[in-house]
Design a protein around this motif. Structure first.
Motif, PDB file in Angstrom:
ATOM      1  N   GLU A  70       0.855  -1.184   0.000  1.00 44.43           N
ATOM      2  CA  GLU A  70       0.000   0.000   0.000  1.00 44.43           C
ATOM      3  C   GLU A  70       0.893   1.236   0.000  1.00 44.43           C
ATOM      4  OE1 GLU A  70      -3.825   1.701   2.384  1.00 44.43           O
ATOM      5  OE2 GLU A  70      -2.204   0.892   3.597  1.00 44.43           O
ATOM      6  N   GLY A  71       0.749   2.050  -1.027  1.00 43.23           N
ATOM      7  CA  GLY A  71       1.511   3.287  -1.132  1.00 43.23           C
ATOM      8  C   GLY A  71       0.607   4.472  -0.880  1.00 43.23           C
ATOM      9  N   ILE A  72       1.047   5.364  -0.008  1.00 42.65           N
ATOM     10  CA  ILE A  72       0.286   6.581   0.296  1.00 42.65           C
ATOM     11  C   ILE A  72       1.214   7.773   0.129  1.00 42.65           C
ATOM     12  CG2 ILE A  72      -0.996   7.877   2.041  1.00 42.65           C
ATOM     13  CD1 ILE A  72      -1.786   5.203   3.287  1.00 42.65           C
ATOM     14  N   SER A  73       0.802   8.716  -0.722  1.00 42.15           N
ATOM     15  CA  SER A  73       1.566   9.945  -0.944  1.00 42.15           C
ATOM     16  C   SER A  73       0.732  11.128  -0.487  1.00 42.15           C
ATOM     17  CB  SER A  73       1.907  10.125  -2.422  1.00 42.15           C
ATOM     18  OG  SER A  73       2.794   9.140  -2.840  1.00 42.15           O
ATOM     19  N   GLN A  74       1.348  12.019   0.250  1.00 39.55           N
ATOM     20  CA  GLN A  74       0.695  13.240   0.705  1.00 39.55           C
ATOM     21  C   GLN A  74       1.300  14.411  -0.057  1.00 39.55           C
ATOM     22  OE1 GLN A  74      -0.903  13.721   4.292  1.00 39.55           O
ATOM     23  NE2 GLN A  74      -1.600  11.632   4.095  1.00 39.55           N
ATOM     24  N   GLU A  75       0.456  15.234  -0.610  1.00 36.40           N
ATOM     25  CA  GLU A  75       0.914  16.387  -1.390  1.00 36.40           C
ATOM     26  C   GLU A  75       1.056  17.586  -0.458  1.00 36.40           C
ATOM     27  OE1 GLU A  75       2.573  18.347  -3.904  1.00 36.40           O
ATOM     28  OE2 GLU A  75       1.767  16.550  -4.852  1.00 36.40           O
ATOM     29  N   SER A  76       2.185  18.281  -0.533  1.00 36.82           N
ATOM     30  CA  SER A  76       2.411  19.454   0.315  1.00 36.82           C
ATOM     31  C   SER A  76       2.031  20.757  -0.376  1.00 36.82           C
ATOM     32  CB  SER A  76       3.871  19.504   0.760  1.00 36.82           C
ATOM     33  OG  SER A  76       4.708  19.539  -0.369  1.00 36.82           O
ATOM     34  N   ASP A  77       1.764  20.703  -1.676  1.00 30.86           N
ATOM     35  CA  ASP A  77       1.387  21.897  -2.429  1.00 30.86           C
ATOM     36  C   ASP A  77      -0.080  22.224  -2.142  1.00 30.86           C
ATOM     37  OD1 ASP A  77       0.926  23.925  -4.225  1.00 30.86           O
ATOM     38  OD2 ASP A  77       1.388  22.736  -6.008  1.00 30.86           O
ATOM     39  N   VAL A  78      -0.352  23.409  -1.610  1.00 30.54           N
ATOM     40  CA  VAL A  78      -1.721  23.789  -1.273  1.00 30.54           C
ATOM     41  C   VAL A  78      -2.599  23.951  -2.510  1.00 30.54           C
ATOM     42  CG1 VAL A  78      -1.109  24.864   0.919  1.00 30.54           C
ATOM     43  CG2 VAL A  78      -1.119  26.241  -1.156  1.00 30.54           C
ATOM     44  N   HIS A  79      -1.987  24.106  -3.687  1.00 36.27           N
ATOM     45  CA  HIS A  79      -2.745  24.280  -4.924  1.00 36.27           C
ATOM     46  C   HIS A  79      -2.942  22.963  -5.690  1.00 36.27           C
ATOM     47  CE1 HIS A  79      -2.500  28.547  -4.278  1.00 36.27           C
ATOM     48  NE2 HIS A  79      -1.189  28.461  -4.168  1.00 36.27           N
ATOM     49  N   ALA A  80      -2.535  21.861  -5.092  1.00 38.91           N
ATOM     50  CA  ALA A  80      -2.682  20.562  -5.758  1.00 38.91           C
ATOM     51  C   ALA A  80      -4.157  20.181  -5.846  1.00 38.91           C
ATOM     52  CB  ALA A  80      -1.909  19.494  -4.985  1.00 38.91           C
ATOM     53  N   ARG A  81      -4.505  19.430  -6.858  1.00 36.51           N
ATOM     54  CA  ARG A  81      -5.898  19.002  -7.043  1.00 36.51           C
ATOM     55  C   ARG A  81      -6.347  18.028  -5.966  1.00 36.51           C
ATOM     56  NH1 ARG A  81      -7.259  18.411 -13.367  1.00 36.51           N
ATOM     57  NH2 ARG A  81      -6.069  20.187 -14.069  1.00 36.51           N
ATOM     58  N   ILE A  82      -5.446  17.185  -5.520  1.00 41.02           N
ATOM     59  CA  ILE A  82      -5.756  16.250  -4.440  1.00 41.02           C
ATOM     60  C   ILE A  82      -4.687  16.372  -3.366  1.00 41.02           C
ATOM     61  CG2 ILE A  82      -7.001  14.599  -5.894  1.00 41.02           C
ATOM     62  CD1 ILE A  82      -4.472  12.910  -5.988  1.00 41.02           C
ATOM     63  N   ASP A  83      -5.055  16.100  -2.114  1.00 39.24           N
ATOM     64  CA  ASP A  83      -4.078  16.239  -1.039  1.00 39.24           C
ATOM     65  C   ASP A  83      -3.352  14.928  -0.729  1.00 39.24           C
ATOM     66  OD1 ASP A  83      -6.271  15.019   0.076  1.00 39.24           O
ATOM     67  OD2 ASP A  83      -6.275  16.207   1.906  1.00 39.24           O
ATOM     68  N   HIS A  84      -3.924  13.796  -1.108  1.00 42.82           N
ATOM     69  CA  HIS A  84      -3.213  12.531  -0.946  1.00 42.82           C
ATOM     70  C   HIS A  84      -3.673  11.509  -1.986  1.00 42.82           C
ATOM     71  CE1 HIS A  84      -6.846  11.387   1.306  1.00 42.82           C
ATOM     72  NE2 HIS A  84      -6.481  10.134   1.110  1.00 42.82           N
ATOM     73  N   LEU A  85      -2.817  10.544  -2.208  1.00 39.31           N
ATOM     74  CA  LEU A  85      -3.082   9.499  -3.187  1.00 39.31           C
ATOM     75  C   LEU A  85      -2.756   8.166  -2.535  1.00 39.31           C
ATOM     76  CD1 LEU A  85      -3.687   8.706  -6.171  1.00 39.31           C
ATOM     77  CD2 LEU A  85      -1.233   8.916  -6.569  1.00 39.31           C
ATOM     78  N   ARG A  86      -3.629   7.187  -2.700  1.00 42.29           N
ATOM     79  CA  ARG A  86      -3.426   5.858  -2.132  1.00 42.29           C
ATOM     80  C   ARG A  86      -3.529   4.839  -3.255  1.00 42.29           C
ATOM     81  NH1 ARG A  86      -6.997   1.898  -0.571  1.00 42.29           N
ATOM     82  NH2 ARG A  86      -6.210   0.458   0.989  1.00 42.29           N
ATOM     83  N   ALA A  87      -2.584   3.902  -3.296  1.00 40.89           N
ATOM     84  CA  ALA A  87      -2.601   2.842  -4.303  1.00 40.89           C
ATOM     85  C   ALA A  87      -2.201   1.530  -3.644  1.00 40.89           C
ATOM     86  CB  ALA A  87      -1.646   3.169  -5.440  1.00 40.89           C
ATOM     87  N   VAL A  88      -2.838   0.443  -4.058  1.00 40.51           N
ATOM     88  CA  VAL A  88      -2.496  -0.887  -3.570  1.00 40.51           C
ATOM     89  C   VAL A  88      -1.975  -1.697  -4.758  1.00 40.51           C
ATOM     90  CG1 VAL A  88      -3.349  -3.000  -2.486  1.00 40.51           C
ATOM     91  CG2 VAL A  88      -4.228  -0.770  -1.742  1.00 40.51           C
TER      92      VAL A  88
END
Length: 129
Positions: A63-81
């Protein structure tokens, strides 16, 4: 003359062993790993910091979880299995969710809770949490 030949052979052997891959087992991987940075070179000089964790589970999923630190990003986190396995001391994982293509990753260095994993042309500098 023989001493010089012996020294040259010893130096070649040492240089090859320094670049040898580290064989992995599933127990080495199990748990959560923080991806400290990713780079296109082994030294990590051309790296970018990312806020990503990979959690390896005993059932063969990652399980990979990425958190985006850019406040202007379209999504704040992404999860993939992804599915993964360990074959011949190397990590074999899905290249992308929902795809059948697998990629092989090799541990270049592993010491205690630190590891450098090379997948295709990217080096992942990781710390076990």
């Amino acid at each position: 003359m023989q001493f010089i030949r012996f020294s040259a052979c010893a130096l070649m052997l040492l240089s090859f062993s320094a670049n040898a891959d580290v064989p992995l087992t599933q127990s080495d991987l199990l748990g959560t790993w923080q991806i400290d940075k990713e780079s296109v070179d082994r030294e990590g000089t051309k790296s970018r910091s990312i806020n990503t964790t990979w959690t390896f589970k005993a059932d063969g999923t990652l399980e990979g979880i990425s958190q985006e630190s850019d406040v202007h990003a379209r999504i704040d986190h992404l999860r993939a299995v992804l599915n993964y396995s360990v074959q011949d001391g190397k990590l074999v994982k899905q290249a992308a969710p929902g795809r059948s293509r697998m990629e092989t990753c090799t541990a270049i260095e592993k010491e205690n809770d630190k590891m450098i994993l090379k997948c295709q042309s990217t080096y992942f500098f990781m710390t076990k949490k």
